[in-house]
Design a protein around this motif. Structure first.
Motif, PDB file in Angstrom:
ATOM      1  N   LEU A 216      44.516  37.682  31.652  1.00 52.17           N
ATOM      2  CA  LEU A 216      43.811  37.398  32.901  1.00 52.17           C
ATOM      3  C   LEU A 216      43.896  38.532  33.905  1.00 52.17           C
ATOM      4  O   LEU A 216      42.922  38.872  34.551  1.00 52.17           O
ATOM      5  N   GLY A 217      45.030  39.147  34.071  1.00 55.65           N
ATOM      6  CA  GLY A 217      45.172  40.192  35.070  1.00 55.65           C
ATOM      7  C   GLY A 217      45.636  39.624  36.403  1.00 55.65           C
ATOM      8  O   GLY A 217      46.044  38.466  36.512  1.00 55.65           O
ATOM      9  N   LYS A 218      45.548  40.415  37.463  1.00 59.05           N
ATOM     10  CA  LYS A 218      46.105  40.028  38.762  1.00 59.05           C
ATOM     11  C   LYS A 218      45.199  39.074  39.536  1.00 59.05           C
ATOM     12  O   LYS A 218      45.682  38.245  40.299  1.00 59.05           O
ATOM     13  N   PHE A 219      43.893  39.203  39.367  1.00 56.80           N
ATOM     14  CA  PHE A 219      42.990  38.394  40.190  1.00 56.80           C
ATOM     15  C   PHE A 219      42.672  37.059  39.526  1.00 56.80           C
ATOM     16  O   PHE A 219      42.416  36.986  38.323  1.00 56.80           O
ATOM     17  N   SER A 220      42.687  35.995  40.334  1.00 58.56           N
ATOM     18  CA  SER A 220      42.206  34.681  39.891  1.00 58.56           C
ATOM     19  C   SER A 220      41.728  33.922  41.120  1.00 58.56           C
ATOM     20  O   SER A 220      42.092  34.278  42.256  1.00 58.56           O
ATOM     21  N   ASN A 221      40.941  32.888  40.910  1.00 59.55           N
ATOM     22  CA  ASN A 221      40.426  32.109  42.038  1.00 59.55           C
ATOM     23  C   ASN A 221      40.358  30.623  41.669  1.00 59.55           C
ATOM     24  O   ASN A 221      39.325  29.970  41.835  1.00 59.55           O
TER      25      ASN A 221
END
Length: 263
Positions: A216-221
């Protein structure tokens, strides 16, 4: 007769001197043009714009202009080569080659910068590129296609995207999320499949990819209290018109979003 010969020799020396002066003027002019090109290349290479996308957009037209200038200089040199001292020609050509090398180096640095900032996606967009034909919409270095009239399962959506040379959308940052939100918000609360899933291991969220595993990485919403795997089988993700994410059953039928990179 001797006096006449001396006069002829004097005229020849004067003529050669004038020709040499003209040639030096020409190459000084060429040298000045090349120095201006080098200066512009250095300016591009030292740019520290906080937004890479903005830097790339600004550099596109600048790179084209610089390449055109170098090409014009080469053409001018080719026209004058037969009438100029070889040593001077070699010096000028070397300067032109250096300018061209600097341009190539600068373009490579931009690509590496972009690769570093988006390395988890595994593909580097071209600095100067375009979206495929059809209904693709460009945003940054990607192209998105929104399937608003088709409702299919997550796996069917993934396969559809791959069949047109793309993947289900991978949302890497807030800017991309806002772009998608603003595009689909009129259809809210309709949900759109995108590429995030944890089908291989619960709570290990990764992007759909045929070229390896990209987490996923650092960004999510995620929406509040999501993802929650509420029914024990919510392994695929949708994005709502308000830009929030939710995990749901992969077998449900939803609209979907594909992405590809510029070519």
């Amino acid at each position: 007769m001797k006096k006449k010969n001396l006069e002829i020799q004097s005229m020849m020396r004067k003529t050669l001197k004038e020709e040499k002066t003209e040639r030096l003027k020409f190459f000084n002019s060429v040298k000045n043009q090349i120095e201006k090109v080098d200066e512009r290349v250095s300016q591009f290479m030292n740019t520290t714009d906080a937004s890479l996308n903005e830097q790339i957009r600004k550099s596109e037209s600048g790179l084209k202009e610089i390449r055109n200038e170098v090409s014009d200089i080469r053409e001018s040199i080719d026209k004058e080569v037969s009438a100029v001292d070889k040593g001077i020609v070699d010096d000028v050509i070397a300067m032109v080659k250096k300018s061209t090398t600097d341009l190539t180096k600068f373009q490579g640095q931009l690509k590496e910068h972009l690769k570093t900032s988006d390395s988890r996606f595994g593909t580097v967009a071209q600095i100067i590129g375009a979206c495929p034909g059809g209904k693709w919409q460009r945003y940054g270095e990607k192209c998105f296609q929104f399937y608003t009239d088709s409702r299919i399962t997550w796996f069917e959506a993934r396969d559809t995207c791959r069949s047109i040379g793309g993947e289900l959308a991978r949302i890497g940052n807030k800017r991309e999320n806002n772009f998608i939100k603003n595009t689909i918000k009129r259809s809210y609360p309709v949900s759109y499949w995108f590429g995030l899933h944890d089908t291989q291991s619960e709570n290990f969220w990764q992007w759909s990819s045929s070229n390896g595993t990209y987490s996923l990485g650092k960004f999510s919403n995620w929406a509040p209290d999501e993802p929650n795997n509420a029914f024990g089988n919510e392994d695929c993700s949708v994005i709502w018109g308000n830009g929030e994410w939710n995990d749901i059953d992969c077998s449900l039928k939803m609209t979907f979003i594909c992405e590809t990179f510029l070519f």
